[in-house]
Scaffold this motif. Structure first.
Motif, PDB file in Angstrom:
ATOM      1  N   SER A 131       0.705  -1.321  -0.217  1.00  0.00           N
ATOM      2  CA  SER A 131       0.000  -0.104   0.043  1.00  0.00           C
ATOM      3  C   SER A 131       0.707   1.235  -0.047  1.00  0.00           C
ATOM      4  N   ASP A 132       0.223   2.251  -0.227  1.00  0.00           N
ATOM      5  CA  ASP A 132       0.817   3.548  -0.215  1.00  0.00           C
ATOM      6  C   ASP A 132       0.945   4.005   1.496  1.00  0.00           C
ATOM      7  N   PRO A 163       2.629   7.660  -5.998  1.00  0.00           N
ATOM      8  CA  PRO A 163       1.512   6.828  -6.268  1.00  0.00           C
ATOM      9  C   PRO A 163       1.705   5.982  -7.481  1.00  0.00           C
ATOM     10  N   HIS A 164       2.688   6.565  -8.448  1.00  0.00           N
ATOM     11  CA  HIS A 164       2.701   5.663  -9.614  1.00  0.00           C
ATOM     12  C   HIS A 164       3.379   4.309  -9.311  1.00  0.00           C
ATOM     13  N   GLY A 200       2.425   2.201  -7.094  1.00  0.00           N
ATOM     14  CA  GLY A 200       1.276   1.485  -6.726  1.00  0.00           C
ATOM     15  C   GLY A 200       0.329   1.419  -7.769  1.00  0.00           C
ATOM     16  N   GLY A 201       0.950   1.553  -9.044  1.00  0.00           N
ATOM     17  CA  GLY A 201      -0.069   1.495 -10.558  1.00  0.00           C
ATOM     18  C   GLY A 201      -0.789   0.273 -10.449  1.00  0.00           C
ATOM     19  N   TRP A 260      -2.333  -1.530  -8.337  1.00  0.00           N
ATOM     20  CA  TRP A 260      -3.756  -1.635  -7.627  1.00  0.00           C
ATOM     21  C   TRP A 260      -4.547  -0.365  -8.102  1.00  0.00           C
ATOM     22  N   GLU A 261      -3.723   0.576  -8.159  1.00  0.00           N
ATOM     23  CA  GLU A 261      -4.421   1.767  -8.730  1.00  0.00           C
ATOM     24  C   GLU A 261      -5.558   1.827  -9.870  1.00  0.00           C
ATOM     25  N   VAL A 313      -8.617  -0.322  -9.224  1.00  0.00           N
ATOM     26  CA  VAL A 313      -9.579   0.547  -8.501  1.00  0.00           C
ATOM     27  C   VAL A 313     -10.057   1.866  -9.537  1.00  0.00           C
ATOM     28  N   LYS A 314      -9.349   2.204 -10.221  1.00  0.00           N
ATOM     29  CA  LYS A 314      -9.644   3.331 -11.172  1.00  0.00           C
ATOM     30  C   LYS A 314     -10.742   2.675 -12.309  1.00  0.00           C
ATOM     31  N   LYS A 363     -13.971   3.111 -10.315  1.00  0.00           N
ATOM     32  CA  LYS A 363     -14.513   4.406  -9.981  1.00  0.00           C
ATOM     33  C   LYS A 363     -14.760   5.206 -11.275  1.00  0.00           C
TER      34      LYS A 363
END
Length: 271
Positions: free
Chosen positions: A38-39, A85-86, A88-89, A91-92, A95-96, A99
């Motif tokens: 995670s972040d 944050p990149h 964690g791309g 899992w991001e 989620v994107k 969303k």
């Protein structure tokens, strides 16, 4: 991390206590979680300290094999660097994909229970996407390998619902409106997913053609949520310039002709 399977959990706020509650629900349903990435959000850092303290306190209450078993059941937390944050791309991006479309279909307030139901159905859709094929020897029934197989042992499904797209929203009950949101999400996300799999500079460079026997995804606009149309290339129909733009595809018991832009390679090439 390998299959990009997604688990969606609804929480009431961004505190450490709320996350620990979501984490306990996750472990109770999915099994032991040995590693977490995670972040460095404050709720995650705080949850890591609380969980580490709980494990240490639990081990002090036992001795011998029980304490060793508790030590093996612990979770190791991995944090990516701050303000990156990149990193964690992986899992991001997952989620994107939820969303982005969910924000566009929610046009009215929903209750907590309605939101949980919608997220669970969205999760089933995301985890139903074909990665490859399970058995390439069958000529009639092509079984896709999906992220859901690694979670529940089979492709996730959704309960069938009638087509509510042409009914005014004011005439729908809250339950039917929720199912209409699910259908709208499915159509938006499926079209975007298949379009991204087809990104190619086809007007500038010659791309690899499908070969006879290849398993492909067939773009279709009328499929219900979590359902995908797959087929096997059985014939090619090249044009006068020798380039094949139309293929005969066997899907189920029928053979249909589809243009090149309606067919997609599977994410995992079995060859």
């Amino acid at each position: 991390m390998s299959t990009k399977a997604i688990h969606l959990e609804l929480v009431g706020d961004l505190t450490s206590d709320a996350f620990i509650g979501a984490f306990r629900r996750f472990v109770a349903r999915r099994g032991r979680c040995a590693h977490i990435w995670s972040d460095q959000g404050r709720n995650f850092v705080g949850a890591n300290k609380l969980l580490a303290g709980d494990w240490a306190e639990a081990k002090l209450q036992f001795e011998g094999s029980v304490a060793e078993k508790l030590a093996l059941d612990g979770t190791k937390w991995h944090f990516i660097p701050a303000y990156s944050p990149h990193m964690g791309g992986l899992w991001e991006a997952g989620v994107k994909s939820m969303k982005y479309h969910l924000k566009r279909i929610l046009t009215k307030h929903v209750t907590y229970e309605e939101m949980i139901t919608l997220l669970c159905q969205v999760e089933a859709c995301l985890n139903s996407r074909p990665l490859g094929i399970i058995d390439d020897t069958s000529t009639d029934n092509v079984q896709p390998l999906t992220p859901g197989h690694f979670l529940i042992g089979e492709t996730p499904i959704t309960v069938p619902t009638p087509n509510l797209q042409n009914i005014p929203v004011s005439h729908l009950s809250r339950w039917h409106h929720q199912q209409r949101l699910m259908t709208e999400f499915w159509h938006r996300w499926q079209q975007e997913y298949l379009s991204r799999m087809q990104q190619r500079s086809k007007w500038h460079n010659k791309v690899k053609e499908f070969e006879i026997g290849h398993i492909v995804l067939i773009k279709s606009d009328n499929l219900p949520p979590a359902k995908w149309m797959m087929g096997r290339i059985v014939d090619k129909h090249p044009g006068k310039d020798g380039v094949t733009r139309v293929y005969s595809v066997k899907s189920g018991d029928s053979v249909v002709q589809r243009p090149f832009n309606k067919l997609c390679y599977l994410p995992i090439d079995t060859e």
